[in-house]
Design an enzyme around this catalytic site. Structure first.
Site, PDB file in Angstrom:
ATOM      1  N   GLU A  82      13.241  12.038 -34.778  1.00 26.00           N
ATOM      2  CA  GLU A  82      12.898  11.193 -35.922  1.00 26.00           C
ATOM      3  C   GLU A  82      12.592  12.015 -37.182  1.00 26.00           C
ATOM      4  OE1 GLU A  82      10.351   7.705 -34.752  1.00 26.00           O
ATOM      5  OE2 GLU A  82      10.233   8.844 -32.891  1.00 26.00           O
TER       6      GLU A  82
ATOM      7  N   SER B 217      10.313   4.435 -31.823  1.00 26.41           N
ATOM      8  CA  SER B 217      11.361   3.975 -32.745  1.00 26.41           C
ATOM      9  C   SER B 217      12.670   3.638 -32.048  1.00 26.41           C
ATOM     10  CB  SER B 217      11.601   5.013 -33.845  1.00 26.41           C
ATOM     11  OG  SER B 217      10.515   5.049 -34.729  1.00 26.41           O
TER      12      SER B 217
ATOM     13  N   TYR C 145      16.528   1.915 -39.225  1.00 28.26           N
ATOM     14  CA  TYR C 145      16.449   2.816 -40.367  1.00 28.26           C
ATOM     15  C   TYR C 145      17.704   2.860 -41.236  1.00 28.26           C
ATOM     16  CZ  TYR C 145      12.217   4.331 -38.053  1.00 28.26           C
ATOM     17  OH  TYR C 145      10.970   4.356 -37.471  1.00 28.26           O
TER      18      TYR C 145
ATOM     19  N   ARG D  99       1.499  -0.228 -35.191  1.00 26.48           N
ATOM     20  CA  ARG D  99       2.462  -1.323 -35.176  1.00 26.48           C
ATOM     21  C   ARG D  99       2.797  -1.651 -33.731  1.00 26.48           C
ATOM     22  NH1 ARG D  99       7.120   0.886 -36.466  1.00 26.48           N
ATOM     23  NH2 ARG D  99       7.954   0.494 -34.384  1.00 26.48           N
TER      24      ARG D  99
ATOM     25  N   ASP E 281       5.118  -3.775 -31.114  1.00 29.47           N
ATOM     26  CA  ASP E 281       6.428  -4.414 -31.023  1.00 29.47           C
ATOM     27  C   ASP E 281       6.453  -5.387 -29.851  1.00 29.47           C
ATOM     28  OD1 ASP E 281       7.276  -2.880 -33.181  1.00 29.47           O
ATOM     29  OD2 ASP E 281       8.074  -1.297 -31.903  1.00 29.47           O
TER      30      ASP E 281
ATOM     31  N   GLU F  11       5.493  -1.990 -26.868  1.00 26.84           N
ATOM     32  CA  GLU F  11       4.878  -0.691 -27.112  1.00 26.84           C
ATOM     33  C   GLU F  11       4.067  -0.749 -28.387  1.00 26.84           C
ATOM     34  OE1 GLU F  11       7.514   2.562 -28.425  1.00 26.84           O
ATOM     35  OE2 GLU F  11       9.138   1.109 -28.389  1.00 26.84           O
TER      36      GLU F  11
ATOM     37  N   ASN G 257       3.000   1.687 -31.697  1.00 25.25           N
ATOM     38  CA  ASN G 257       3.344   2.884 -32.451  1.00 25.25           C
ATOM     39  C   ASN G 257       2.133   3.280 -33.289  1.00 25.25           C
ATOM     40  OD1 ASN G 257       4.372   4.642 -34.488  1.00 25.25           O
ATOM     41  ND2 ASN G 257       6.428   3.829 -34.159  1.00 25.25           N
TER      42      ASN G 257
ATOM     43  N   GLY H 148       6.361   4.016 -39.440  1.00 25.44           N
ATOM     44  CA  GLY H 148       7.081   4.546 -40.592  1.00 25.44           C
ATOM     45  C   GLY H 148       6.519   4.074 -41.914  1.00 25.44           C
TER      46      GLY H 148
END
Length: 308
Positions: free
Chosen positions: A17, A144, A214, A253, A255, A271, A273, A277
């Site tokens: 990433e 991600s 992305y 964050r 998901d 999951e 994070n 980002g």
């Protein structure tokens, strides 16, 4: 807040990433300068990162790294040893949250619904399916949607999966296999312990993988998500509880997948994070904006929490 403090924005590194991290870091540094911060340094992490950080002598580090080793506790432990203050979660939280199985061990006993799964060797996938199709395989310690594959009866992976087929089984020795949860892709950002909102993610093709996240134009963000109030409320509650149970700091964050045929029982946390980002396409800035929080203010709030 003293805008003369020296902020070092740590970004880049060598994870899968890296490019996203560089975009996040440059955005953070630019926002700080635009808001009058007079002493902002950008540091692209390499193997000499400890010595370079010591030379810069920051008052606070904005950790804009994504993936390993910037998100898995390694860099956090280094900065703890150096006595540095930094944004986002600390060592213990980072170690647990980057590992999807460890995350389940913490959250599931507290009633947070996550897909059942098992760790399998990639080699075993060439002999047989680990669970009934359709299922998902993904690295245990990546974020991600890096290296995620959905194996279906109609997929081109063969039965069993072929050794000559591109997929995470060619790049990781072990993978997490989970049942595929049909339905909708949603995400909730949490900042300062408070959920910001729910965004639905609609990829224009395939599923919400790394490229869809992305690459501009590949995914439609519906913010706020057009879902029933009770579903949004349940997701935000689950995200806030996961943030608290894992000991997250700054922004996180969560998901989700939601099988809308099952109502609230169809909500699954996939999951969390701990260093989401901060790019122009990123979900945390988007949800913060919905709350009237600008990108620059979001960055400052994260720094303020790190300094507290």
């Amino acid at each position: 807040m003293n805008k003369d403090l020296h902020v070092v924005v740590l970004m880049g590194g060598w994870s899968s990433e890296r490019d996203v991290s560089l975009t996040s870091g440059r955005g953070v540094a630019s926002a700080l300068r635009e808001r009058g911060w007079s002493n902002v340094s950008e540091l692209d992490m390499d193997r000499d990162v400890a010595a370079r950080l010591a030379g810069l002598n920051p008052d606070v580090v904005f950790n804009a790294l994504h993936g390993t080793p910037g998100e898995d506790g390694t860099v956090q432990g280094m900065m703890d040893l150096m006595g540095l203050k930094y944004t986002h979660s600390g060592l213990e939280t980072s170690v647990i949250a980057i590992d999807k199985e460890l995350t389940k061990m913490v959250l599931v006993p507290h009633g947070i619904r996550m897909p059942a799964g098992k760790i399998v060797s990639s080699e075993s996938l060439f002999q047989e399916d680990p669970i009934a199709r359709p299922y998902v395989v993904k690295p245990v310690n990546e974020g991600s949607s890096v290296g995620v594959a959905i194996v279906t009866e109609q997929g081109n992976y063969g039965n069993p999966i072929g050794r000559d087929v591109e997929g995470p089984w060619l790049h990781f020795d072990e993978l997490l296999a989970e049942p595929f949860i049909k339905g909708r892709e949603l995400t909730v950002a949490v900042m300062g312990g408070e959920p910001l909102g729910v965004t639905e993610l609609k990829p224009k093709a395939g599923f919400y993988d790394y490229d869809a996240k992305y690459t501009d134009g590949l995914t439609q963000h519906i913010c706020p998500a057009e879902i029933p109030y009770e579903i949004a409320s349940a997701m935000m509650d689950m995200a806030a509880r996961a943030h608290q149970l894992l000991g997250c700091k700054g922004a996180s964050r969560s998901d989700f997948r939601w099988d809308d045929e099952l109502g609230e029982a169809g909500i699954y946390l996939l999951e969390i994070n701990t260093q989401p980002g901060m790019t122009p396409l990123s979900l945390v800035p988007e949800q913060a904006k919905l709350k009237g929080i600008s990108y620059g203010e979001l960055v400052e709030r994260l720094i303020e929490e790190a300094l507290a």
